[in-house]
Scaffold this active site. Structure first.
Site, short mmCIF file in Angstrom:
data_model
loop_
_atom_site.label_atom_id
_atom_site.label_comp_id
_atom_site.label_asym_id
_atom_site.label_seq_id
_atom_site.Cartn_x
_atom_site.Cartn_y
_atom_site.Cartn_z
N GLU A 31 0.86 -1.22 0.16
CA GLU A 31 -0.04 -0.03 0.00
C GLU A 31 0.74 1.35 0.04
O GLU A 31 0.27 2.33 0.01
CB GLU A 31 -0.98 0.06 1.26
CG GLU A 31 -0.24 -0.10 2.54
CD GLU A 31 -1.21 -0.55 3.55
OE1 GLU A 31 -2.33 -0.06 3.79
OE2 GLU A 31 -0.73 -1.61 4.45
N ASP A 40 -5.17 2.65 -0.04
CA ASP A 40 -4.07 3.51 0.49
C ASP A 40 -2.90 3.65 -0.55
O ASP A 40 -2.52 4.86 -0.61
CB ASP A 40 -3.33 2.74 1.73
CG ASP A 40 -4.00 3.50 3.03
OD1 ASP A 40 -4.67 4.34 3.17
OD2 ASP A 40 -3.99 2.52 4.00
#
Length: 575
Positions: free
Chosen positions: A436, A460
């Site tokens: 992420e 994210d």
């Protein structure tokens, strides 16, 4: 005669039934709160303020835990964020400064919350603007504790369409889900609390229906169309016939999708794709089973830690992990170790506030900075995994927010040390990385050489790749999962994992989009983890296309020269 009110669609579906008008809560105005007289000395008012804030935060944390076990994690996270507001050190310090200047605790907390609300409104963001009402709700809860009041909410007696000026979190928490057919609010947006709750419950919702409260009374017949964002008051036979026809079509589609429940995820030519569920609490376990999930691709363990005055014990954690393994016999269950940063404070950890918690000490960084907390969780995971029976799920452990191979190897060494100290082996336990952070995506080849799997957290990864806060409506368009540059990055991670002989999954919102799921499978993604309600839709979309067709679609979207709209044009009609 049918009267129609237009609003904005917030959650899909059709609902017909009696109205239940949620009475407008009698709330003191900001001016009335600011004029509240002071009755005690400075130290007594400060003590009163701190105690009321702590009690309000504890209540909100309790509500979050209850909702995680019932409605689901999305609703629970709202109350977790409210608890964080009640405990926010900057907000409380501002309120205490006002007390020291001579104001009452009530006036001081009102003034502090008003200052925060002004900051949100000044952004001009629809999303942040919709959170001002939530701030007021937290403030009113603290004020109720300051004044010794009880917050009471009326609830319907029969299944009804809930109609209100606005839906406050404190009101929604009191509504029995089985008595809610849908929501209509005069205010709000698709990002508001009512919208999130409706999607969690799987009921339709219309927001921004101006004047609806004055136009309807409890018991009146109403019909709401969440697809079009329309509310029909006293619908006539013709309107009812049309909506019931659409309702039957939606039901037929849901029945069709339900037939896929026990069928494994696969393309039309039987290429297997693991369709798993994102799990935050016991309520999500039930939903995952109901919708035919093939295991859990993301178990959010941090909900067990948030808002507690003491850390959960090894035994308490292991019990939760065992229940998740037992819920998915023979299927993979991926436990993400606690993904907590300064935006989700741990009262027992003595954390200090950070100026930018999104880029601070969170995920694996906190694990390595506080190995005492991390080792306790690892011990619970190892014990639960070893104690699981042959009929239970297959355990996997995933480290969040990894930005380098160095971090992953350090965390893996701690896991090995814990297992050695326990005298237990790690055979059968996969250990992976949540991708992420852009550096992890760029270093996927190196991470795949050390990890058993990679799982891409698209939510994210998008916001960090484009430097665009996904909670800020002003820039959220920049972090679009349909952006071809982002899709090329995802494809490169999948290719790196394939070269290393590792499986790769996706556990962000992109996995819930049937059209995007087809393209992801074409890129080499072998596991998709999503909200349980999306599983049948993704399963259906994949079953209509061969693997070669998925690959052709993936090639087309990653070759797009342009923006998200161009990718959407390629995927139009899929799913």
């Amino acid at each position: 005669m049918t009267r129609t009110h237009a609003g904005r669609r917030a959650a899909p579906g059709i609902a017909l039934g009696p109205a239940f008008v949620l009475p407008l809560r009698q709330r003191e105005t900001l001016d009335e709160l600011l004029a509240h007289p002071r009755a005690l000395g400075t130290e007594e008012e400060l003590e009163l303020l701190r105690g009321a804030s702590a009690r309000a935060a504890a209540e909100l944390e309790g509500l979050a835990a209850e909702l995680a076990a019932g409605v689901g994690v999305d609703e629970a996270e709202i109350f977790s964020s409210h608890a964080a507001f009640a405990r926010d050190p900057e907000l409380l310090e501002l309120a205490q400064e006002h007390v020291r200047s001579g104001a009452s605790a009530v006036a001081s907390i009102a003034r502090a919350f008003a200052a925060f609300a002004e900051l949100l409104e000044a952004t001009g963001s629809e999303l942040f603007g919709s959170r001002v009402a939530d701030l007021d709700d937290v403030r009113d809860r603290i004020v109720a504790h300051l004044l010794g009041r009880e917050v009471r909410v009326e609830v319907p007696r029969v299944p009804s369409v809930v109609i209100s000026h606005e839906l406050l979190p404190s009101q929604s928490a009191a509504l029995p889900p089985e008595l809610v057919l849908g929501f209509v609010t005069e205010t709000g947006s698709p990002t508001s609390h009512a919208s999130i709750l409706a999607r969690s419950l799987g009921v339709p919702a219309v927001v921004g229906a101006s004047g609806i409260v004055a136009a309807v009374s409890t018991g009146d017949a109403v019909a709401i169309d969440g697809e079009e964002g329309v509310v029909h008051l006293d619908p006539d036979d013709a309107v009812i016939a049309v909506l019931e026809g659409r309702q039957r079509a939606l039901l037929a589609r849901s029945v069709e999708l339900a037939r896929l429940r026990d069928r494994p995820g696969a393309t039309a030519d039987e290429h297997p794709v693991e369709l798993a569920a994102n799990v935050g609490g016991p309520g999500d376990l039930d939903a995952a089973r109901e919708h035919g999930a093939q295991g859990a691709g993301l178990v959010r363990t941090e909900l067990l830690f948030e808002g507690r005055s003491v850390a959960p014990s090894v035994e308490e954690q292991a019990a939760l992990y065992r229940s998740a393994l037992a819920a998915f016999p023979g299927q993979r269950v991926v436990f993400r170790t606690m993904d907590i940063g300064a935006d989700k404070p741990l009262p027992f950890a003595g954390r200090s506030a950070e100026a930018n918690p999104a880029l601070g000490l969170r995920g694996i960084r906190l694990h390595l900075a506080r190995p005492d907390l991390f080792r306790t969780q690892l011990e619970a995971l190892v014990v639960a995994s070893v104690e699981a029976s042959a009929a239970d799920g297959r355990p996997a452990i995933m480290f969040p927010f990894v930005s380098s191979v160095v971090e992953f190897r350090a965390a893996r060494r701690l896991l090995d040390d814990v297992a050695t100290e326990l005298g237990l082996g790690l055979d059968g336990i996969e250990v992976g990385v949540m991708v992420e952070v852009p550096s992890a995506a760029l270093e996927a080849h190196a991470l795949a050489a050390h990890a058993d799997f990679l799982s891409i957290g698209t939510n994210d990864l998008l916001q960090y790749l484009y430097a665009a806060d996904r909670l800020n409506a002003e820039v959220m368009d920049l972090g679009d999962a349909y952006d071809p540059a982002f899709l090329r990055l995802v494809a490169s991670v999948a290719a790196a994992a394939e070269r290393a002989g590792r499986w790769v999954g996706v556990c962000g919102e992109a996995a819930s989009d049937p059209a995007m799921a087809v393209a992801l499978v074409g890129m080499g993604i072998s596991e998709l983890s999503m909200t349980p309600r999306a599983i049948p839709h993704v399963k259906s979309a994949l079953s209509l296309r061969t693997l070669d067709e998925c690959r052709a679609i993936a090639d087309r979207v990653t070759a797009v020269v342009g923006g998200p709209a161009d990718v959407r044009e390629v995927l139009d009609g899929i799913g």
